[in-house]
Design a protein around this motif. Structure first.
Motif, short mmCIF file in Angstrom:
data_model
loop_
_atom_site.label_atom_id
_atom_site.label_comp_id
_atom_site.label_asym_id
_atom_site.label_seq_id
_atom_site.Cartn_x
_atom_site.Cartn_y
_atom_site.Cartn_z
N PRO A 1 45.77 51.83 53.64
CA PRO A 1 46.15 50.76 52.81
C PRO A 1 47.46 50.39 52.58
O PRO A 1 48.39 51.53 52.86
N THR A 2 48.17 49.43 52.66
CA THR A 2 49.36 48.74 52.59
C THR A 2 49.73 47.63 51.81
O THR A 2 48.82 46.79 51.99
N ASN A 3 50.77 47.50 51.33
CA ASN A 3 51.06 46.07 51.07
C ASN A 3 51.69 45.24 52.05
O ASN A 3 52.05 44.05 51.78
N GLY A 4 51.86 45.68 53.27
CA GLY A 4 52.09 44.91 54.28
C GLY A 4 53.73 44.47 54.68
O GLY A 4 54.07 44.01 55.62
N ILE A 5 54.49 44.97 53.75
CA ILE A 5 55.76 44.35 53.62
C ILE A 5 56.44 45.01 54.71
O ILE A 5 57.46 44.40 55.21
N LEU A 6 56.17 46.20 54.98
CA LEU A 6 56.62 47.02 56.09
C LEU A 6 56.07 46.82 57.43
O LEU A 6 56.69 47.58 58.52
N LEU A 7 55.21 46.29 57.56
CA LEU A 7 54.46 46.02 58.82
C LEU A 7 55.09 45.37 59.79
O LEU A 7 56.09 44.44 59.67
N ASP A 8 55.47 45.69 61.07
CA ASP A 8 55.99 44.76 62.23
C ASP A 8 55.16 45.04 63.29
O ASP A 8 54.24 45.80 63.55
N PRO A 9 55.32 44.19 64.57
CA PRO A 9 54.51 44.01 65.45
C PRO A 9 54.40 45.54 66.31
O PRO A 9 53.46 46.35 66.60
N GLU A 10 55.62 46.36 66.34
CA GLU A 10 55.75 47.44 67.00
C GLU A 10 54.63 48.54 66.27
O GLU A 10 53.95 49.33 67.07
N VAL B 1 43.50 53.78 64.39
CA VAL B 1 43.22 53.42 62.78
C VAL B 1 41.93 52.42 63.10
O VAL B 1 41.74 51.82 63.78
N SER B 2 41.13 52.84 61.76
CA SER B 2 39.64 52.12 61.78
C SER B 2 39.91 50.81 60.80
O SER B 2 39.37 49.88 61.19
N THR B 3 40.59 50.98 59.87
CA THR B 3 40.35 49.90 58.69
C THR B 3 42.05 49.80 58.05
O THR B 3 42.54 50.94 57.74
N ILE B 4 42.37 48.74 57.92
CA ILE B 4 43.68 48.31 57.40
C ILE B 4 43.43 47.15 56.33
O ILE B 4 42.87 46.48 56.20
N ASN B 5 43.67 48.11 54.91
CA ASN B 5 43.55 47.44 53.70
C ASN B 5 44.78 46.81 53.18
O ASN B 5 45.76 47.42 52.86
N LEU B 6 44.77 45.50 53.16
CA LEU B 6 46.26 44.84 52.96
C LEU B 6 45.98 44.14 51.49
O LEU B 6 45.31 43.19 51.18
N ALA B 7 46.75 44.82 50.66
CA ALA B 7 46.91 44.45 49.31
C ALA B 7 47.82 43.06 49.15
O ALA B 7 49.07 43.14 49.19
N VAL B 8 47.12 42.25 48.37
CA VAL B 8 47.69 40.86 48.33
C VAL B 8 47.15 40.27 46.90
O VAL B 8 46.03 40.24 46.98
N PRO C 1 55.97 35.89 39.10
CA PRO C 1 56.42 36.92 38.26
C PRO C 1 55.38 38.01 38.00
O PRO C 1 54.30 37.75 37.84
N GLY C 2 55.73 39.13 38.23
CA GLY C 2 54.95 40.46 38.08
C GLY C 2 53.96 40.48 39.06
O GLY C 2 53.09 41.50 39.06
N LEU C 3 53.96 39.91 40.16
CA LEU C 3 52.85 39.88 41.29
C LEU C 3 53.95 40.05 42.69
O LEU C 3 53.92 39.03 43.39
N PRO C 4 54.39 41.05 42.94
CA PRO C 4 55.12 41.06 44.22
C PRO C 4 54.46 40.98 45.54
O PRO C 4 55.20 40.82 46.59
N LYS C 5 53.40 41.58 45.57
CA LYS C 5 52.56 41.46 46.69
C LYS C 5 51.84 40.02 47.24
O LYS C 5 50.80 39.76 46.57
N TYR C 6 52.64 39.12 47.74
CA TYR C 6 52.28 37.85 47.94
C TYR C 6 52.10 37.55 49.30
O TYR C 6 52.64 38.09 50.25
N ILE D 1 54.29 38.13 53.98
CA ILE D 1 53.75 38.94 54.83
C ILE D 1 53.18 38.11 56.12
O ILE D 1 52.63 38.80 56.73
N LYS D 2 53.00 36.77 56.01
CA LYS D 2 52.33 36.06 56.75
C LYS D 2 52.69 36.25 58.31
O LYS D 2 51.57 36.55 58.96
N PRO D 3 53.74 36.32 58.73
CA PRO D 3 53.76 36.42 60.11
C PRO D 3 53.36 37.73 60.62
O PRO D 3 52.41 37.81 61.81
N GLN D 4 53.58 38.97 60.08
CA GLN D 4 52.87 40.17 60.44
C GLN D 4 51.24 40.35 60.27
O GLN D 4 50.59 41.03 60.88
#
Length: 237
Positions: free
Chosen positions: A38-47, A57-64, A71-76, A80-83
């Motif tokens: 599980p990740t919020n995706g902010i630190l994802l990059d192609p590498e 890895v089997s499954t990636i849970n992307l929290a958005v 306000p109050g919802l930083p995971k948008y 993270i659209k490009p990654q």
């Protein structure tokens, strides 16, 4: 499946230690584990996406929780659209599954609909949970009124988005949640829930903020003494 072993990284944010996550994933896969990230995706990059894909890895849970900044919802999603798009493109090469993990609050019911449609457009699944208020009061917790908890005046709006999700589920949208699970959310936000066979203590254990234990999330607010990180567990799994 019987005998299936799962390694699930849980938050904070696992990608704060990318090298460790890649190494541990590779080791776990070699030992026959299904690895769930599980990740919020902010630190994802192609590498990293390629590294974790090659590690198995089997499954990636992307929290958005929203489409754009709120306000109050930083995971948008826009953040993270490009990654995200690279992550989805690489699914076929590495064989992992990506899905959105969406937290329904009193402030994002329209975003829930839009994120569901975005996921459907990209051909990935969605998973939903509802944002319940803390079941235990901590004196040092300063966010009793600004956590996006679903209050009584918002029940109708949340009911309507849940009904919409059920319609989409029946129409063939890929969702982790069953229809009965979605229906149960209406009762849950009203404090009307029944026990379920969570196999507490066998497959999971919760450490509360004060270091005490609960065998599973559903028993988080239980008043019994289940033990703590200092003295050990006091429950029979």
């Amino acid at each position: 499946a019987t005998g299936c072993r799962v390694l699930a990284y849980m938050g904070g944010e696992p990608l704060l230690r990318k090298d460790f996550i890649v190494d541990l994933t590779r080791y776990a896969v070699e030992k026959g584990f299904f690895v769930y990230l599980p990740t919020n995706g902010i630190l994802l990059d192609p590498e990293f996406i390629d590294q974790i894909g090659e590690a198995g890895v089997s499954t990636i849970n992307l929290a958005v929780d929203a489409v754009g900044p709120r306000p109050g919802l930083p995971k948008y999603f826009e953040r993270i659209k490009p990654q995200f798009e690279y992550l989805v493109r690489q699914e076929h090469q590495y064989g992992y599954i990506t899905f959105f993990n969406i937290n329904i609050t009193e402030n994002n019911v329209e975003d829930v609909r839009m994120l569901t449609e975005i996921a459907h457009e990209y051909g990935i699944a969605t998973d939903y949970h509802v944002n319940e208020p803390p079941v235990i009061k901590y004196d040092h917790f300063k966010h009793e009124t600004d956590g996006g908890w679903i209050l009584e005046e918002k029940y109708q709006a949340v009911d309507e988005v849940i009904d919409w999700l059920i319609e989409k589920n029946r129409a063939g949208y890929t969702m982790v949640n069953s229809i009965s699970h979605l229906q149960a959310m209406k009762r849950f936000i009203r404090g009307q829930w029944s026990s379920w066979p969570c196999q507490a203590g066998q497959f999971s254990m919760i450490i509360r903020l004060d270091g005490s234990f609960a065998p599973c999330f559903e028993l988080y607010g239980d008043k019994r003494d289940w033990g703590n990180i200092f003295d050990g567990a006091k429950f029979d799994s």
